[in-house]
Design a protein around this motif. Structure first.
Motif, mmCIF file in Angstrom:
data_model
loop_
_atom_site.group_PDB
_atom_site.id
_atom_site.type_symbol
_atom_site.label_atom_id
_atom_site.label_comp_id
_atom_site.label_asym_id
_atom_site.label_seq_id
_atom_site.Cartn_x
_atom_site.Cartn_y
_atom_site.Cartn_z
ATOM 1 N N GLN A 271 0.808 -1.213 0.000
ATOM 2 C CA GLN A 271 0.000 0.000 0.000
ATOM 3 C C GLN A 271 0.845 1.268 0.000
ATOM 4 O O GLN A 271 0.341 2.356 -0.292
ATOM 5 C CB GLN A 271 -0.944 0.006 1.201
ATOM 6 C CG GLN A 271 -2.052 -1.017 1.122
ATOM 7 C CD GLN A 271 -2.874 -1.065 2.399
ATOM 8 O OE1 GLN A 271 -3.226 -0.031 2.956
ATOM 9 N NE2 GLN A 271 -3.167 -2.263 2.871
ATOM 10 N N LEU A 272 2.126 1.134 0.309
ATOM 11 C CA LEU A 272 3.011 2.282 0.196
ATOM 12 C C LEU A 272 3.113 2.732 -1.264
ATOM 13 O O LEU A 272 3.426 3.891 -1.545
ATOM 14 C CB LEU A 272 4.408 1.938 0.735
ATOM 15 C CG LEU A 272 4.473 1.649 2.243
ATOM 16 C CD1 LEU A 272 5.876 1.193 2.630
ATOM 17 C CD2 LEU A 272 4.065 2.879 3.054
ATOM 18 N N LEU A 273 2.820 1.806 -2.188
ATOM 19 C CA LEU A 273 2.784 2.137 -3.616
ATOM 20 C C LEU A 273 1.396 2.600 -4.055
ATOM 21 O O LEU A 273 1.273 3.513 -4.870
ATOM 22 C CB LEU A 273 3.197 0.919 -4.463
ATOM 23 C CG LEU A 273 4.677 0.664 -4.696
ATOM 24 C CD1 LEU A 273 4.847 -0.615 -5.513
ATOM 25 C CD2 LEU A 273 5.330 1.833 -5.422
ATOM 26 N N THR A 274 0.354 1.969 -3.531
ATOM 27 C CA THR A 274 -1.001 2.217 -4.039
ATOM 28 C C THR A 274 -1.748 3.318 -3.293
ATOM 29 O O THR A 274 -2.889 3.632 -3.637
ATOM 30 C CB THR A 274 -1.843 0.933 -3.979
ATOM 31 O OG1 THR A 274 -1.984 0.522 -2.614
ATOM 32 C CG2 THR A 274 -1.192 -0.189 -4.787
ATOM 33 N N THR A 275 -1.134 3.885 -2.251
ATOM 34 C CA THR A 275 -1.726 5.041 -1.573
ATOM 35 C C THR A 275 -0.681 6.148 -1.482
ATOM 36 O O THR A 275 0.525 5.880 -1.416
ATOM 37 C CB THR A 275 -2.200 4.704 -0.145
ATOM 38 O OG1 THR A 275 -1.068 4.369 0.668
ATOM 39 C CG2 THR A 275 -3.184 3.552 -0.148
ATOM 40 N N LYS A 276 -1.150 7.376 -1.490
ATOM 41 C CA LYS A 276 -0.300 8.549 -1.285
ATOM 42 C C LYS A 276 -0.981 9.446 -0.259
ATOM 43 O O LYS A 276 -2.192 9.367 -0.050
ATOM 44 C CB LYS A 276 -0.088 9.316 -2.600
ATOM 45 C CG LYS A 276 0.510 8.493 -3.733
ATOM 46 C CD LYS A 276 1.921 8.033 -3.440
ATOM 47 C CE LYS A 276 2.505 7.210 -4.589
ATOM 48 N NZ LYS A 276 3.851 6.674 -4.263
ATOM 49 N N GLU A 277 -0.216 10.309 0.358
ATOM 50 C CA GLU A 277 -0.783 11.228 1.338
ATOM 51 C C GLU A 277 -1.709 12.232 0.640
ATOM 52 O O GLU A 277 -1.296 12.901 -0.305
ATOM 53 C CB GLU A 277 0.316 11.982 2.085
ATOM 54 C CG GLU A 277 1.052 11.136 3.117
ATOM 55 C CD GLU A 277 0.157 10.731 4.292
ATOM 56 O OE1 GLU A 277 -0.825 11.449 4.561
ATOM 57 O OE2 GLU A 277 0.462 9.706 4.931
ATOM 58 N N PRO A 278 -2.957 12.337 1.078
ATOM 59 C CA PRO A 278 -3.906 13.260 0.450
ATOM 60 C C PRO A 278 -3.776 14.672 1.017
ATOM 61 O O PRO A 278 -3.273 14.862 2.125
ATOM 62 C CB PRO A 278 -5.257 12.654 0.830
ATOM 63 C CG PRO A 278 -5.004 12.041 2.174
ATOM 64 C CD PRO A 278 -3.588 11.515 2.126
ATOM 65 N N ASP A 279 -4.262 15.643 0.249
ATOM 66 C CA ASP A 279 -4.340 16.992 0.796
ATOM 67 C C ASP A 279 -5.678 17.164 1.518
ATOM 68 O O ASP A 279 -6.539 16.277 1.488
ATOM 69 C CB ASP A 279 -4.144 18.053 -0.298
ATOM 70 C CG ASP A 279 -5.181 17.978 -1.412
ATOM 71 O OD1 ASP A 279 -6.346 17.634 -1.123
ATOM 72 O OD2 ASP A 279 -4.832 18.266 -2.569
ATOM 73 N N ASP A 280 -5.855 18.311 2.158
ATOM 74 C CA ASP A 280 -7.058 18.533 2.969
ATOM 75 C C ASP A 280 -8.337 18.497 2.137
ATOM 76 O O ASP A 280 -9.380 18.025 2.606
ATOM 77 C CB ASP A 280 -6.957 19.872 3.707
ATOM 78 C CG ASP A 280 -5.954 19.840 4.855
ATOM 79 O OD1 ASP A 280 -5.448 18.731 5.170
ATOM 80 O OD2 ASP A 280 -5.673 20.907 5.428
ATOM 81 N N GLN A 281 -8.284 19.001 0.900
ATOM 82 C CA GLN A 281 -9.478 18.996 0.055
ATOM 83 C C GLN A 281 -9.904 17.580 -0.301
ATOM 84 O O GLN A 281 -11.101 17.282 -0.368
ATOM 85 C CB GLN A 281 -9.229 19.810 -1.218
ATOM 86 C CG GLN A 281 -9.278 21.313 -1.009
ATOM 87 C CD GLN A 281 -9.448 22.065 -2.309
ATOM 88 O OE1 GLN A 281 -8.915 21.655 -3.352
ATOM 89 N NE2 GLN A 281 -10.190 23.155 -2.269
ATOM 90 N N MET A 282 -8.943 16.709 -0.515
ATOM 91 C CA MET A 282 -9.258 15.312 -0.800
ATOM 92 C C MET A 282 -9.890 14.643 0.415
ATOM 93 O O MET A 282 -10.845 13.868 0.285
ATOM 94 C CB MET A 282 -7.988 14.565 -1.213
ATOM 95 C CG MET A 282 -7.406 15.006 -2.534
ATOM 96 S SD MET A 282 -5.807 14.231 -2.846
ATOM 97 C CE MET A 282 -5.473 14.817 -4.506
ATOM 98 N N VAL A 283 -9.352 14.939 1.589
ATOM 99 C CA VAL A 283 -9.915 14.392 2.824
ATOM 100 C C VAL A 283 -11.341 14.898 3.020
ATOM 101 O O VAL A 283 -12.219 14.156 3.460
ATOM 102 C CB VAL A 283 -9.025 14.760 4.026
ATOM 103 C CG1 VAL A 283 -9.727 14.457 5.345
ATOM 104 C CG2 VAL A 283 -7.700 13.997 3.958
ATOM 105 N N GLU A 284 -11.570 16.159 2.680
ATOM 106 C CA GLU A 284 -12.918 16.736 2.763
ATOM 107 C C GLU A 284 -13.914 15.935 1.946
ATOM 108 O O GLU A 284 -15.018 15.619 2.400
ATOM 109 C CB GLU A 284 -12.888 18.179 2.217
ATOM 110 C CG GLU A 284 -13.088 19.240 3.246
ATOM 111 C CD GLU A 284 -13.029 20.631 2.632
ATOM 112 O OE1 GLU A 284 -13.371 20.800 1.439
ATOM 113 O OE2 GLU A 284 -12.626 21.547 3.340
ATOM 114 N N VAL A 285 -13.526 15.591 0.720
ATOM 115 C CA VAL A 285 -14.395 14.822 -0.170
ATOM 116 C C VAL A 285 -14.649 13.437 0.415
ATOM 117 O O VAL A 285 -15.780 12.934 0.398
ATOM 118 C CB VAL A 285 -13.767 14.703 -1.580
ATOM 119 C CG1 VAL A 285 -14.575 13.747 -2.447
ATOM 120 C CG2 VAL A 285 -13.691 16.067 -2.241
#
Length: 309
Positions: A271-285
């Motif tokens: 999952q270190l490959l298939t996920t990246k840290e999201p920004d706040d707007q992405m978390v909002e969604v």
């Protein structure tokens, strides 16, 4: 013992889909920064519900169901994420009809096709090395190694493209929301961002388990002749999927046991490959999608006001 409901999710284009026992909801960020929702009810035949309770079979049913439903949400996001509200194409109504009748089937077929390719290509590549690396065990280990290399290379290369990188960021946002919810914390951007972007129950972990579990199952069968090896790989696809699903559920149940939680680590590493840290707007969604699902579970009539199938 906690009775917290189990939710699943999926990253889509500029958004996140969450699903519960009966309902699925997506939230996407439109190009005017507004958030739009899509709703699809889970409609499973009674006989499928019975099969979903049978160990080693339930995994295959769950995967097919997820592929079908996920395709509908992905289609919705792909049609609308980069189009301003009111500027949708005139052919959209036809597209909705196609989504109702065809997208689920296409999604399932795409998954099956990908699984066939991913299973069989390493067989033929390993066979090319048979003059130098022969014998049952060396060939199966080589086949598994090739499969892992293909998987990791594929994931790495697609993660370099801007659009997939953003999908992987939304994937991280999805996991963060689930982790926050499962810890009983309030779903705020601040709380969610503190969570890990990795999760034991992720489909990425499942993909890796199919490689590892497949290797052990293949050890029970001969590798010669080649036609038999190919045939047995095809016939064993549902077996590998079914066993891998059970292993994934088992490792998830052990994630709070200090000595045994390591069993799920390989999937988390992938999952270190298939996920990246999201920004706040992405978390909002992602939060908006999860909260909307909860609203619908409490009051299903809300779904009538959303785009739905």
């Amino acid at each position: 013992m906690s009775q917290t409901p189990i939710y699943g999710g999926q990253a889509i284009l500029e958004g996140v889909m969450f699903g519960g026992k009966e309902h699925t909801v997506s939230a996407i960020r439109r190009n005017d920064q507004s958030i739009e929702y899509y709703y699809a009810k889970k409609t499973v035949k009674p006989w499928m519900n019975k099969l979903k309770k049978v160990p080693f079979i339930r995994g295959n049913i769950a995967i097919i169901e997820a592929a079908g439903i996920g395709s509908k949400h992905l289609q919705f996001s792909s049609e609308r994420y980069d189009v301003a509200p009111g500027e949708e194409q005139e052919g959209q109504e036809l597209s909705k009809l196609e989504m109702i009748f065809g997208v689920a089937i296409v999604g399932i077929l795409s998954f099956l096709f990908g699984k066939f390719v991913f299973t069989l290509v390493p067989v033929f590549l390993a066979e090319l090395f048979s003059p130098w690396i022969s014998g049952k065990y060396p060939q199966i280990f080589l086949e598994t190694g090739i499969k892992l290399i293909l998987l990791l290379t594929y994931l790495y290369l697609i993660s370099l493209t801007p659009i997939i990188r953003r999908v992987f960021q939304y994937h991280g946002a999805e996991h963060k929301v689930i982790n926050c919810y499962e810890q009983g914390l309030e779903l705020t951007v601040e709380n969610v961002q503190k969570q890990s972007r990795l999760h034991y129950r992720c489909g990425s972990s499942f993909i890796l388990f199919t490689v590892i579990i497949g290797m052990f199952i293949y050890l029970l069968f001969p590798v010669e002749p080649l036609w038999f090896r190919v045939l047995i790989r095809i016939l064993l696809i549902p077996v590998v999927l079914g066993v891998s699903y059970e292993v994934l559920q088992f490792t998830n149940s052990l994630r709070d046991v200090p000595v045994l939680r390591f069993m799920g680590y390989p999937g988390l590493w992938l999952q270190l490959l298939t996920t990246k840290e999201p920004d706040d707007q992405m978390v909002e969604v992602s939060i908006a999608s999860f909260k909307k699902l909860h609203e619908i579970e409490k009051n299903p009539e809300i779904a009538l006001r959303l785009h739905h199938d």
